[in-house]
Design an enzyme around this catalytic site. Sequence first.
Site, PDB file in Angstrom:
ATOM      1  N   SER B 120       0.804  -1.220   0.000  1.00 37.97           N
ATOM      2  CA  SER B 120       0.000   0.000   0.000  1.00 37.97           C
ATOM      3  C   SER B 120       0.837   1.269   0.000  1.00 37.97           C
ATOM      4  O   SER B 120       0.356   2.336  -0.333  1.00 37.97           O
ATOM      5  CB  SER B 120      -0.932  -0.005   1.210  1.00 37.97           C
ATOM      6  OG  SER B 120      -0.183  -0.103   2.407  1.00 37.97           O
ATOM      7  N   LYS B 157       2.434   9.771   6.109  1.00 36.95           N
ATOM      8  CA  LYS B 157       2.327  10.960   5.271  1.00 36.95           C
ATOM      9  C   LYS B 157       3.163  12.103   5.837  1.00 36.95           C
ATOM     10  O   LYS B 157       3.544  12.106   6.986  1.00 36.95           O
ATOM     11  CB  LYS B 157       0.863  11.422   5.211  1.00 36.95           C
ATOM     12  CG  LYS B 157      -0.059  10.524   4.404  1.00 36.95           C
ATOM     13  CD  LYS B 157       0.079  10.769   2.923  1.00 36.95           C
ATOM     14  CE  LYS B 157      -0.971  10.011   2.132  1.00 36.95           C
ATOM     15  NZ  LYS B 157      -1.003   8.569   2.426  1.00 36.95           N
TER      16      LYS B 157
END
Lengths: 200, 200
Positions: B120, B157
């Site tokens: 992912s 992130k």
Amino acid sequence: MAKQLTPKKQRFLDFIRSFSGDHDRAPTFHEIMEGLKIKSLGTVNWYVKELEKIGVLERGKYNAKRALSLLDQSTGNELPLLGLIAAGYPLEAVENRETIEVPISYIHPDNYVLKVKGDSMIDDHIEDGDYVIVRQKAEASQGQTVVAFVNNEATLKRYYLKPNGVELHPRNPDYDVIRVSAEDEFRIGGVVLAILRQYE
Amino acid sequence: MAKQLTPKKQRFLDFIRSFSGDHDRAPTFHEIMEGLKIKSLGTVNWYVKELEKIGVLERGKYNAKRALSLLDQSTGNELPLLGLIAAGYPLEAVENRETIEVPISYIHPDNYVLKVKGDSMIDDHIEDGDYVIVRQKAEASQGQTVVAFVNNEATLKRYYLKPNGVELHPRNPDYDVIRVSAEDEFRIGGVVLAILRQYE
DNA sequence: TCCTATTACTCGTAAGTCACTCGTAAGTAA
DNA sequence: TTACTTACGAGTGACTTACGAGTAATAGGA
């Protein structure tokens, strides 16, 4: 790489090194003083500052106190950074001897580190700035990832020895296999053990 | 870095280790006191707190109990592997306490490791099986790469705090920015310090 | 040959800072 | 009660840091 130290400074450094070897901690200023027949702490401090300035000695950052505040250059948790690697180019040696820390299980006299330059290996998910930990050896087993030199161009590939010669497979299956022919100058620079990427 | 113990602390630790070896239980404060010729319990407690702070010693979790409350830890070159992370899914805890070796400068009581599961995060060049070294903390600075939880879904992130709220940018610019709205449950799991990929 | 400047090193002391110490007292399980 | 852990406050001295001044060796210039 000889740093051109004055004999006295060299002697000072050697003392710390051997002391740290014998006991496993750095000497205190007092211990250095006695060991080196220096009569003043100020002198010891002067040496420390001096050597620190040249960069061959470090003080404990966090501690700055107690017996263990001087630290000799290589503490045994680091491997030499031998050069910069970019796929398709010759290895670029790094001039001033640097080292980088690695997990201790990778500490071995035959191991070294390369820094990845550019995005040439991005397909294998190795980014610009990543560190490659390599075990220096001339042979590899089937399927191992190796640092390979083909006609003096470096690359990171999986190694396979097939009946018709050496094949280098990219880790990313979307790319082509390199078949090393007899005319090619070919050499294995080592086996890749790990990749280390440091953020920030 | 954090390794270098003072001789006294080392001695304290060694005593606990050898005591635990001899009797198979940890020593009580009193036993340490006698064994080490310390004259005060306060001193013993001081050592325990001190060593706990560096992360080389642990107290029994349910606290304040019986003789066996001190637990010696491993070599000190490892961080706990707390779980498996896959972008878009909740963290999956790992049941049996595992640890993995990291460069010593990452050794810190607030640091931990996550293992990446699945592809992912491949767009950020983080592969299945990679290890993420994280510093546990609730806040982050602009632009730091963080482990973020949005509505209990984990992701890696870059963190930005803008006037209109938190933004999470993927490291790969081809992908979209996540804007955290007021309704979203949001929390920072820590700041990413490094990635470690082990081949073979 | 002497003068002077520079560098490498030396000394001693005073001030500051933790690392480690103590004792005692309060808290908590068996 | 007993056995043990936690907490606080107050040292003490081992150890580092800072400063100022002094010597010894070398080189360059006149």
